[in-house]
Design a protein around this motif. Structure first.
Motif, short mmCIF file in Angstrom:
data_model
loop_
_atom_site.label_atom_id
_atom_site.label_comp_id
_atom_site.label_asym_id
_atom_site.label_seq_id
_atom_site.Cartn_x
_atom_site.Cartn_y
_atom_site.Cartn_z
N ILE A 220 0.86 -1.17 0.00
CA ILE A 220 0.00 0.00 0.00
C ILE A 220 0.90 1.22 0.00
CG2 ILE A 220 -0.26 0.02 2.51
CD1 ILE A 220 -3.14 1.05 2.02
N SER A 221 0.56 2.16 -0.85
CA SER A 221 1.31 3.40 -0.94
C SER A 221 0.31 4.55 -0.83
CB SER A 221 2.05 3.47 -2.27
OG SER A 221 2.57 4.77 -2.49
N VAL B 22 -2.25 -2.87 -3.56
CA VAL B 22 -2.07 -4.15 -4.24
C VAL B 22 -2.60 -5.23 -3.30
CG1 VAL B 22 -0.44 -5.75 -5.28
CG2 VAL B 22 -0.03 -3.28 -5.45
N VAL B 23 -3.61 -5.96 -3.79
CA VAL B 23 -4.25 -6.99 -2.97
C VAL B 23 -4.25 -8.32 -3.70
CG1 VAL B 23 -5.75 -5.31 -1.81
CG2 VAL B 23 -6.59 -6.52 -3.80
N SER B 24 -4.38 -9.39 -2.92
CA SER B 24 -4.57 -10.71 -3.50
C SER B 24 -5.76 -11.35 -2.81
CB SER B 24 -3.32 -11.58 -3.34
OG SER B 24 -3.09 -11.85 -1.98
N GLY C 123 -7.14 18.75 -0.11
CA GLY C 123 -5.91 18.00 -0.29
C GLY C 123 -6.23 16.65 -0.90
N VAL C 124 -5.27 16.09 -1.58
CA VAL C 124 -5.49 14.82 -2.29
C VAL C 124 -4.40 13.83 -1.90
CG1 VAL C 124 -5.70 13.73 -4.56
CG2 VAL C 124 -6.46 16.10 -4.25
N TRP C 125 -4.82 12.60 -1.59
CA TRP C 125 -3.90 11.48 -1.39
C TRP C 125 -3.98 10.61 -2.64
CZ3 TRP C 125 -0.49 11.50 2.33
CH2 TRP C 125 -0.79 12.01 3.59
#
Length: 121
Positions: free
Chosen positions: A40-41, A70-72, A63-65
């Motif tokens: 996760i980023s 990435v999941v499995s 504001g924006v993140w």
């Protein structure tokens, strides 16, 4: 703008940039569907916008993140749709930018944007 309208906006756009809370929400959504987070980023984006709401919010910007998740464990189309629905139905506002996957793999990458309200002097 009424206090009730402001409260609703603050649910969609939290009044602070809380990366730990965002991580916890995403972790909870994936865990509730039996998915595993590989990576996760969460990074601040250079994007922002000025709100044109009432006087109470006239000094606010959004504001924006930028989020890459990435999941499995996505074993079926139904589970995939349920997870996307969880993102859509969440009180926090998300934009799904893209989804990528490799055929034959149960790993998927979700690129999202989420927002928060920040006050400028």
């Amino acid at each position: 703008m009424s206090q009730e309208e402001i409260r609703k906006i603050e649910q969609l756009l939290p009044p602070v940039s809380n990366k730990a809370e965002l991580f916890t929400l995403l972790e909870s959504m994936t865990h509730n569907r039996g998915l595993n987070i590989h990576t996760i980023s969460i990074v601040p984006s250079e994007s922002f916008a000025r709100l044109s709401a009432g006087a109470e919010m006239k000094n606010a910007t959004i504001g924006v993140w930028d989020v890459t998740l990435v999941v499995s464990g996505v074993q079926s189309y139904e589970l995939y749709k349920q997870f996307l629905s969880d993102i859509e139905q969440n009180l926090r506002f998300y934009d799904l930018v893209s989804v990528s996957y490799a055929p034959g793999s149960d790993q998927q990458t979700f690129n999202l944007k989420t927002y928060y309200k920040k006050t400028t002097p």
